[in-house]
Design an enzyme around this catalytic site. Structure first.
Site, short mmCIF file in Angstrom:
data_model
loop_
_atom_site.label_atom_id
_atom_site.label_comp_id
_atom_site.label_asym_id
_atom_site.label_seq_id
_atom_site.Cartn_x
_atom_site.Cartn_y
_atom_site.Cartn_z
CD1 TRP A 46 -2.50 1.93 0.28
CD2 TRP A 46 -2.84 1.28 2.33
NE1 TRP A 46 -3.34 2.56 0.66
CE2 TRP A 46 -3.75 2.42 2.02
CE3 TRP A 46 -2.80 0.86 3.64
CZ2 TRP A 46 -4.67 2.72 2.76
CZ3 TRP A 46 -3.98 1.28 4.64
CH2 TRP A 46 -4.73 2.30 4.21
CG HIS A 99 9.42 -6.81 5.01
ND1 HIS A 99 8.55 -5.84 4.85
CD2 HIS A 99 8.88 -7.83 4.08
CE1 HIS A 99 7.64 -6.29 4.46
NE2 HIS A 99 7.89 -7.36 3.85
NE ARG A 236 -6.08 -11.50 5.79
CZ ARG A 236 -6.89 -11.22 6.90
NH1 ARG A 236 -8.13 -12.01 6.65
NH2 ARG A 236 -6.84 -10.38 7.83
P1 A3P Z 1 -4.98 -7.90 5.87
O1 A3P Z 1 -4.06 -9.21 5.62
O2 A3P Z 1 -5.16 -7.75 7.05
O3 A3P Z 1 -5.99 -8.00 4.78
P2 A3P Z 1 2.17 -6.05 3.31
O4 A3P Z 1 1.70 -5.24 1.68
O5 A3P Z 1 3.13 -5.49 4.20
O6 A3P Z 1 2.34 -7.38 2.90
O7 A3P Z 1 0.59 -5.74 4.02
C1 A3P Z 1 -0.54 -6.53 3.81
C2 A3P Z 1 -1.61 -6.15 4.33
O8 A3P Z 1 -1.96 -4.64 3.93
C3 A3P Z 1 -3.22 -6.99 3.90
O9 A3P Z 1 -3.65 -6.85 5.29
C4 A3P Z 1 -3.49 -6.08 2.97
O10 A3P Z 1 -4.82 -6.41 2.75
C5 A3P Z 1 -3.36 -4.76 3.32
N1 A3P Z 1 -3.36 -3.84 2.52
C6 A3P Z 1 -2.88 -3.67 1.17
N2 A3P Z 1 -3.41 -2.78 0.37
C7 A3P Z 1 -4.42 -1.89 1.14
C8 A3P Z 1 -5.11 -0.79 0.83
N3 A3P Z 1 -4.82 -0.29 -0.40
N4 A3P Z 1 -5.91 -0.37 2.08
C9 A3P Z 1 -5.96 -1.20 2.91
N5 A3P Z 1 -5.00 -2.33 3.33
C10 A3P Z 1 -4.46 -2.51 2.47
#
Ligand code: A3P
Length: 273
Positions: A46, A99, A236
């Protein structure tokens, strides 16, 4: 899938060969670099998209060679290679992330003029997101059960290191001139405000129209639509508070106790709903 330990921290060797951590020690930082630092599942994809969209409003296009992964320095991506190598020659402004805990960052980073964005998320939702992600990803250890995963998370037995050591390592740098701290929960609650804050920090303040364009391109549903579920295992639920659907009362209390233990008097706090 196996993990190895480097300086006490676990890394999945399929995705993060030890040699990449070695190369990061000599990775040159440029003044124009923008680097985002996240614990896994804090919203890495994100924040990467939001930064890319801010740059896109100025007509800066993203690097061409990467598709469905954020440019994480320590990753080796099948068919693409070691990103730390590819990023060496990528054009500026480079937008990349990692990370790794603070002690693994390229040594030149903190003394440089590069812009550093730290993104954090509350530990309960981070744990839930990690649990689901690990079930889908062949290079991560599949948890035996939610209960055993909670135990491991509380014990700090996690890839990229224990949650609190990780976030506190960055939080110690909170007075650093070139670091902006953002939280997943704030972005969910008021994305326009966080986009304004971030674009000013990057020295690229946006018009209100441009802020709205960035917001509409980076909301969960639009990102999911644009990037597609296939290439988006990161997507997710994208909500605050999904932990309530997973934690028992006892597990929640254990997390609350650890939260108090580790964060009281630090000034760092998280919202859980
Ligand atoms: P969830 O598994 O709780 O849905 P990363 O990118 O660090 O791997 O993090 C993934 C998490 O960020 C996931 O959480 C994903 O759904 C959430 N995420 C990614 N894009 C997003 C957005 N635009 N708005 C809100 N949450 C987002």
């Amino acid at each position: 899938m196996t993990y190895y330990k480097e300086r006490g921290i676990s890394f999945p060797d399929g995705l993060v060969p030890r040699s990449n951590l070695e190369l990061m020690k000599t990775f040159d930082i440029r003044e124009e670099d923008i680097i985002f630092l996240t614990y896994p599942k804090a919203g890495t994809f994100w924040i990467h998209q939001v930064i890319k969209q801010i740059l896109a409003s100025e007509g800066v296009q993203d690097e061409k060679y990467l598709t469905d992964v954020p440019n994480l320095l320590e990753f080796t991506v099948p068919g693409i290679g070691a990103l730390v190598e590819l990023l060496k020659t990528a054009p500026s402004p480079r937008v990349m992330g990692t990370h790794v805990p603070v002690e693994f960052l390229p040594p030149g980073l903190l003394g440089s003029k590069a812009k550093i964005v730290v993104m954090m998320r509350n530990p309960k939702d981070t744990a839930v997101s990690t649990f689901h992600f690990y079930q889908k990803m062949s290079y991560m250890k599949t948890p035996e059960s939610w209960d055993s995963f909670v135990e491991e998370f509380l014990a700090g037995d996690c890839a990229w290191g224990p949650f609190y050591d990780h976030v506190l390592g960055f939080w110690k740098l909170k007075d650093h001139h070139n670091i902006l701290f953002l939280k997943y929960e704030d972005m969910k609650k008021d994305l326009p405000a966080e986009v304004r804050k971030l674009s000013s920090f990057l020295g690229r303040p946006l018009t209100e129209e441009a802020v709205q364009a960035v917001v509409s391109a980076t909301q969960f549903d639009s990102m999911k639509k644009t990037l597609g579920q296939q290439s988006a295992p990161w997507a997710r639920k994208g909500v605050i508070g999904d932990w309530k659907n997973h934690f028992s009362d006892e597990q929640s209390r254990a997390f609350d106790d650890q939260y108090r233990d580790r964060l009281s008097n630090t000034g760092l706090e998280f919202e859980f709903e």
